[in-house]
Design an enzyme around this catalytic site. Structure first.
Site, PDB file in Angstrom:
ATOM      1  N   ASP A  61      -1.850  29.577-134.987  1.00 30.66           N
ATOM      2  CA  ASP A  61      -1.405  28.207-135.251  1.00 30.66           C
ATOM      3  C   ASP A  61      -2.010  27.772-136.589  1.00 30.66           C
ATOM      4  OD1 ASP A  61      -0.315  25.589-134.785  1.00 30.66           O
ATOM      5  OD2 ASP A  61      -2.278  24.909-134.127  1.00 30.66           O
ATOM      6  N   SER A  62      -1.548  26.641-137.086  1.00 34.93           N
ATOM      7  CA  SER A  62      -2.147  26.092-138.309  1.00 34.93           C
ATOM      8  C   SER A  62      -3.584  25.643-138.043  1.00 34.93           C
ATOM      9  CB  SER A  62      -1.329  24.893-138.786  1.00 34.93           C
ATOM     10  OG  SER A  62      -1.327  23.896-137.781  1.00 34.93           O
ATOM     11  N   CYS A  71       2.780  27.563-132.626  1.00 40.60           N
ATOM     12  CA  CYS A  71       2.982  26.458-133.569  1.00 40.60           C
ATOM     13  C   CYS A  71       4.485  26.228-133.670  1.00 40.60           C
ATOM     14  CB  CYS A  71       2.401  26.849-134.927  1.00 40.60           C
ATOM     15  SG  CYS A  71       2.741  25.655-136.241  1.00 40.60           S
ATOM     16  N   GLU A 102      -7.384  17.349-135.310  1.00 41.27           N
ATOM     17  CA  GLU A 102      -8.275  18.378-135.866  1.00 41.27           C
ATOM     18  C   GLU A 102      -9.660  17.814-136.164  1.00 41.27           C
ATOM     19  OE1 GLU A 102      -8.047  21.734-136.768  1.00 41.27           O
ATOM     20  OE2 GLU A 102      -6.108  21.878-135.768  1.00 41.27           O
ATOM     21  N   CYS A 104       4.868  19.643-130.673  1.00 36.98           N
ATOM     22  CA  CYS A 104       3.815  20.188-131.544  1.00 36.98           C
ATOM     23  C   CYS A 104       2.665  20.562-130.622  1.00 36.98           C
ATOM     24  CB  CYS A 104       3.380  19.146-132.564  1.00 36.98           C
ATOM     25  SG  CYS A 104       1.859  19.570-133.451  1.00 36.98           S
ATOM     26  N   HIS A 113      -0.400  20.632-130.984  1.00 38.64           N
ATOM     27  CA  HIS A 113      -1.605  19.787-131.022  1.00 38.64           C
ATOM     28  C   HIS A 113      -1.521  18.630-130.023  1.00 38.64           C
ATOM     29  CE1 HIS A 113      -2.543  21.788-134.831  1.00 38.64           C
ATOM     30  NE2 HIS A 113      -3.736  21.198-134.815  1.00 38.64           N
TER      31      HIS A 113
HETATM   32  N1  DGL Z   1       0.491  22.844-133.993  1.00 32.10           N
HETATM   33  C1  DGL Z   1       1.466  22.813-135.068  1.00 32.10           C
HETATM   34  C2  DGL Z   1       2.861  22.666-134.495  1.00 32.10           C
HETATM   35  O1  DGL Z   1       3.058  22.924-133.322  1.00 32.10           O
HETATM   36  C3  DGL Z   1       1.039  21.785-136.067  1.00 32.10           C
HETATM   37  C4  DGL Z   1       1.709  21.923-137.385  1.00 32.10           C
HETATM   38  C5  DGL Z   1       0.944  21.316-138.529  1.00 32.10           C
HETATM   39  O2  DGL Z   1      -0.074  21.891-138.914  1.00 32.10           O
HETATM   40  O3  DGL Z   1       1.412  20.309-139.063  1.00 32.10           O
HETATM   41  O4  DGL Z   1       3.800  22.330-135.178  1.00 32.10           O
END
Ligand code: DGL
Length: 267
Positions: free
Chosen positions: A11-12, A74, A152, A184, A186
């Site tokens: 993931d990011s 992600c 985050e 998302c 997150h």
């Molecule tokens: N967890 C990522 C997603 O599901 C976040 C993307 C981001 O870093 O903006 O899209």
């Protein structure tokens, strides 16, 4: 042949841990490698080409570590890169998909809201998902500005979180949506706050568990489920400060972990 080779998850940032949680519950014997690309966060407001490059880079790193499958935990990276990665790497690759289909089925009044990053919402993959499943449902969108960064930096609970969620969600709630899609990875970390703001009558859809089920299906089809006994190992890698990331992961998971920095060429 059953295999102890690890499964790569990326993931990011820490969002993919909401998916890892379901993978771990469902597949307790599997060895997992988690990559958090925190140095390049957020993906949601970056150009497609940049996200594609990062995804390819991380997938190549995971391939070097001999993974038997990859989970793109992600939504944004999946929307941009899953087709490309499947073309370039011959192993099962499971991606995320905002739960538009289950939301349209569950909604009682035919009005749903999708919470996702800008990158996911503008992608062709998401547009065709909506075309395929909307069937007369009214769909409203929320690009959730700053949510990923806030989660985050603060984890789930923070004074600012409620205000941030309220500000972004109000327009959707005023439209009358009765179902919200967490598009998302997150956002499950602030699901309680979202529910609090939206009210208990609103249904919230998260696809983390469905993705873990899909992963198990693919491993079963390929006959590569782990033959070992639980618990499987977990390795964490990060493109930013491993120390900060370790603290955050431990706060979320409530257990100690070791986080290593990605090799320089992968950062
Ligand atoms: N967890 C990522 C997603 O599901 C976040 C993307 C981001 O870093 O903006 O899209």
């Amino acid at each position: 042949m059953p295999s102890e080779r690890p499964i790569g998850i990326f993931d990011s940032g820490i969002g993919g841990l909401s998916v890892l949680h379901h993978v771990r519950n469902l597949l307790p014997a599997e060895n997992l490698i988690y990559v958090s690309d925190r140095a390049h966060l957020p993906y949601g407001n970056k150009a497609g080409e940049f996200i594609l490059n990062r995804s390819e880079h991380i997938a190549a790193f995971l391939m070097q570590r001999d993974v038997k499958a990859i989970v793109i935990a992600c939504n944004t990276a999946t929307a941009v890169a899953v087709a490309h990665l499947r073309k370039h790497f011959s192993l099962p690759i499971v991606g995320m998909e905002p739960g538009v289909k289950p939301a349209t089925q569950k909604s009682r009044n035919g009005m749903i809201g999708v919470l996702a990053t800008e990158g996911t919402l503008v992608s062709g993959k998401f547009r065709s998902l909506v075309e395929q499943h909307s069937n007369g449902t009214d769909i409203f969108y929320c690009p959730c500005h700053g949510w990923v960064e806030t989660i985050e930096h603060n984890g789930a609970a923070h004074d600012k979180t409620y205000k941030m969620v309220e500000r972004e969600l109000m327009p959707l709630l005023e439209k009358g949506v009765d179902t919200l899609v967490l598009g998302c990875t997150h956002y499950p970390f602030i699901k309680d706050t979202i529910q609090q703001v939206a009210g208990s009558l609103i249904t919230i859809i998260d696809t983390g568990e469905a993705v873990a089920n899909q992963l198990r299906r693919r491993l079963t089809e390929e006959d590569i489920l782990s033959p070992s006994l639980p618990p499987g190992r977990e390795d964490y890698w990060c493109s930013a400060s491993p120390e900060n990331t370790r603290q955050l992961i431990e706060k979320i998971q409530g257990r100690p972990c070791v986080v290593k920095r990605l090799p320089q060429q992968d950062c």
